[in-house]
Motif scaffolding. Structure first.
Motif, PDB file in Angstrom:
ATOM      1  N   THR A   5       0.701  -0.998  -0.096  1.00 17.61           N
ATOM      2  CA  THR A   5       0.004  -0.152  -0.017  1.00 17.61           C
ATOM      3  C   THR A   5       0.936   1.251  -0.084  1.00 17.61           C
ATOM      4  O   THR A   5       0.433   2.227  -0.350  1.00 17.61           O
ATOM      5  CB  THR A   5      -1.092  -0.041   1.247  1.00 17.61           C
ATOM      6  OG1 THR A   5      -0.118  -0.092   2.498  1.00 17.61           O
ATOM      7  CG2 THR A   5      -1.917  -1.055   0.897  1.00 17.61           C
ATOM      8  N   ARG A   6       1.979   1.224   0.521  1.00  9.63           N
ATOM      9  CA  ARG A   6       2.911   2.164   0.770  1.00  9.63           C
ATOM     10  C   ARG A   6       3.392   2.727  -0.913  1.00  9.63           C
ATOM     11  O   ARG A   6       3.473   3.855  -1.173  1.00  9.63           O
ATOM     12  CB  ARG A   6       4.296   1.990   1.481  1.00  9.63           C
ATOM     13  CG  ARG A   6       5.214   3.254   1.626  1.00  9.63           C
ATOM     14  CD  ARG A   6       6.482   2.723   2.375  1.00  9.63           C
ATOM     15  NE  ARG A   6       6.174   2.208   3.428  1.00  9.63           N
ATOM     16  CZ  ARG A   6       6.286   2.718   4.815  1.00  9.63           C
ATOM     17  NH1 ARG A   6       6.438   4.047   4.777  1.00  9.63           N
ATOM     18  NH2 ARG A   6       6.046   1.946   5.796  1.00  9.63           N
ATOM     19  N   LEU A  13       0.648   9.802  -5.239  1.00 10.46           N
ATOM     20  CA  LEU A  13       1.110  11.205  -4.854  1.00 10.46           C
ATOM     21  C   LEU A  13       2.090  11.679  -5.910  1.00 10.46           C
ATOM     22  O   LEU A  13       2.078  12.994  -6.249  1.00 10.46           O
ATOM     23  CB  LEU A  13       1.794  11.085  -3.633  1.00 10.46           C
ATOM     24  CG  LEU A  13       0.650  10.624  -2.265  1.00 10.46           C
ATOM     25  CD1 LEU A  13       1.355  10.535  -1.210  1.00 10.46           C
ATOM     26  CD2 LEU A  13      -0.231  12.085  -2.210  1.00 10.46           C
ATOM     27  N   VAL A  14       2.959  10.784  -6.458  1.00  9.57           N
ATOM     28  CA  VAL A  14       3.892  11.464  -7.480  1.00  9.57           C
ATOM     29  C   VAL A  14       2.927  11.632  -8.827  1.00  9.57           C
ATOM     30  O   VAL A  14       3.347  12.790  -9.335  1.00  9.57           O
ATOM     31  CB  VAL A  14       4.774  10.203  -7.793  1.00  9.57           C
ATOM     32  CG1 VAL A  14       5.581  10.795  -9.267  1.00  9.57           C
ATOM     33  CG2 VAL A  14       5.935  10.076  -6.745  1.00  9.57           C
ATOM     34  N   TYR A  67      -8.637  -3.200   8.588  1.00 15.06           N
ATOM     35  CA  TYR A  67      -7.761  -1.760   8.381  1.00 15.06           C
ATOM     36  C   TYR A  67      -6.972  -2.109   7.216  1.00 15.06           C
ATOM     37  O   TYR A  67      -6.883  -1.054   6.309  1.00 15.06           O
ATOM     38  CB  TYR A  67      -6.806  -1.923   9.728  1.00 15.06           C
ATOM     39  CG  TYR A  67      -5.770  -0.647   9.596  1.00 15.06           C
ATOM     40  CD1 TYR A  67      -5.993   0.610  10.078  1.00 15.06           C
ATOM     41  CD2 TYR A  67      -4.619  -0.990   9.009  1.00 15.06           C
ATOM     42  CE1 TYR A  67      -5.341   1.464  10.012  1.00 15.06           C
ATOM     43  CE2 TYR A  67      -3.665   0.183   8.798  1.00 15.06           C
ATOM     44  CZ  TYR A  67      -4.034   1.307   9.281  1.00 15.06           C
ATOM     45  OH  TYR A  67      -3.130   2.413   9.142  1.00 15.06           O
ATOM     46  N   ARG A  68      -6.404  -3.368   7.048  1.00 14.06           N
ATOM     47  CA  ARG A  68      -5.654  -3.414   5.745  1.00 14.06           C
ATOM     48  C   ARG A  68      -6.612  -3.009   4.425  1.00 14.06           C
ATOM     49  O   ARG A  68      -5.935  -2.681   3.265  1.00 14.06           O
ATOM     50  CB  ARG A  68      -5.013  -4.832   5.786  1.00 14.06           C
ATOM     51  CG  ARG A  68      -3.789  -4.910   6.845  1.00 14.06           C
ATOM     52  CD  ARG A  68      -3.037  -6.069   6.457  1.00 14.06           C
ATOM     53  NE  ARG A  68      -4.212  -7.130   6.970  1.00 14.06           N
ATOM     54  CZ  ARG A  68      -3.812  -8.316   7.298  1.00 14.06           C
ATOM     55  NH1 ARG A  68      -2.858  -8.827   6.733  1.00 14.06           N
ATOM     56  NH2 ARG A  68      -4.717  -9.132   7.702  1.00 14.06           N
ATOM     57  N   GLY A  74      -8.011   3.239   0.422  1.00 21.95           N
ATOM     58  CA  GLY A  74      -7.527   4.630   0.409  1.00 21.95           C
ATOM     59  C   GLY A  74      -6.529   4.837  -0.680  1.00 21.95           C
ATOM     60  O   GLY A  74      -6.635   5.959  -1.287  1.00 21.95           O
ATOM     61  N   ALA A  75      -5.515   3.950  -0.504  1.00 24.98           N
ATOM     62  CA  ALA A  75      -4.622   3.755  -1.569  1.00 24.98           C
ATOM     63  C   ALA A  75      -4.773   3.931  -2.959  1.00 24.98           C
ATOM     64  O   ALA A  75      -4.208   4.652  -3.580  1.00 24.98           O
ATOM     65  CB  ALA A  75      -3.396   2.820  -1.408  1.00 24.98           C
ATOM     66  N   VAL A  76      -5.749   3.242  -3.322  1.00 27.51           N
ATOM     67  CA  VAL A  76      -6.309   3.112  -4.537  1.00 27.51           C
ATOM     68  C   VAL A  76      -7.196   4.497  -4.851  1.00 27.51           C
ATOM     69  O   VAL A  76      -6.948   4.985  -6.027  1.00 27.51           O
ATOM     70  CB  VAL A  76      -7.325   1.975  -4.661  1.00 27.51           C
ATOM     71  CG1 VAL A  76      -8.135   2.101  -6.018  1.00 27.51           C
ATOM     72  CG2 VAL A  76      -6.578   0.723  -4.756  1.00 27.51           C
ATOM     73  N   ILE A  77      -7.646   5.068  -3.868  1.00 29.82           N
ATOM     74  CA  ILE A  77      -8.497   6.394  -3.995  1.00 29.82           C
ATOM     75  C   ILE A  77      -7.219   7.716  -4.337  1.00 29.82           C
ATOM     76  O   ILE A  77      -7.586   8.147  -5.303  1.00 29.82           O
ATOM     77  CB  ILE A  77      -9.225   6.852  -3.000  1.00 29.82           C
ATOM     78  CG1 ILE A  77     -10.319   5.736  -2.957  1.00 29.82           C
ATOM     79  CG2 ILE A  77      -9.584   8.171  -3.047  1.00 29.82           C
ATOM     80  CD1 ILE A  77     -11.448   6.012  -1.680  1.00 29.82           C
TER      81      ILE A  77
END
Length: 97
Positions: A5-6, A13-14, A67-68, A74-77
């Motif tokens: 996910t990181r 973000l990039v 949570y995962r 959230g990462a996909v969003i």
């Protein structure tokens, strides 16, 4: 090969950072300097968030399945929003420059 996910957060973000920089550059070149200041705030937010991804320790811990799943969602969003910002940046560059 699994994607962490990181890594998803970093990709999103990039993409958003590149898109916001494109938007700022196109607005400055078009003469909308005051509007470009708002774009700089967006660029700053992407940059701070990108730095925060590397310093967050909670991504390294073992969490519950729920949570995962929510964190991965959230990462996909973030990736989707990064692609959207990149598209906006390319369209503004194409329109104004």
């Amino acid at each position: 090969m699994t994607i962490d996910t990181r890594q998803l957060y970093v990709v999103g973000l990039v993409l958003g950072l590149i898109g916001s920089l494109l938007t700022v550059v196109s607005l400055v070149l078009a003469g909308f300097v005051t509007t470009a200041v708002i774009g700089l705030v967006t660029t700053f937010a992407f940059a701070v968030s990108l730095e925060n991804v590397f310093t967050r320790e909670d991504l390294d811990r073992e969490h519950s399945l729920s949570y995962r799943v929510v964190n991965c969602g959230g990462a996909v969003i973030v990736v989707a929003l990064g692609l959207l910002m990149l598209t906006v940046g390319m369209m503004s560059f194409r329109t104004f420059v």
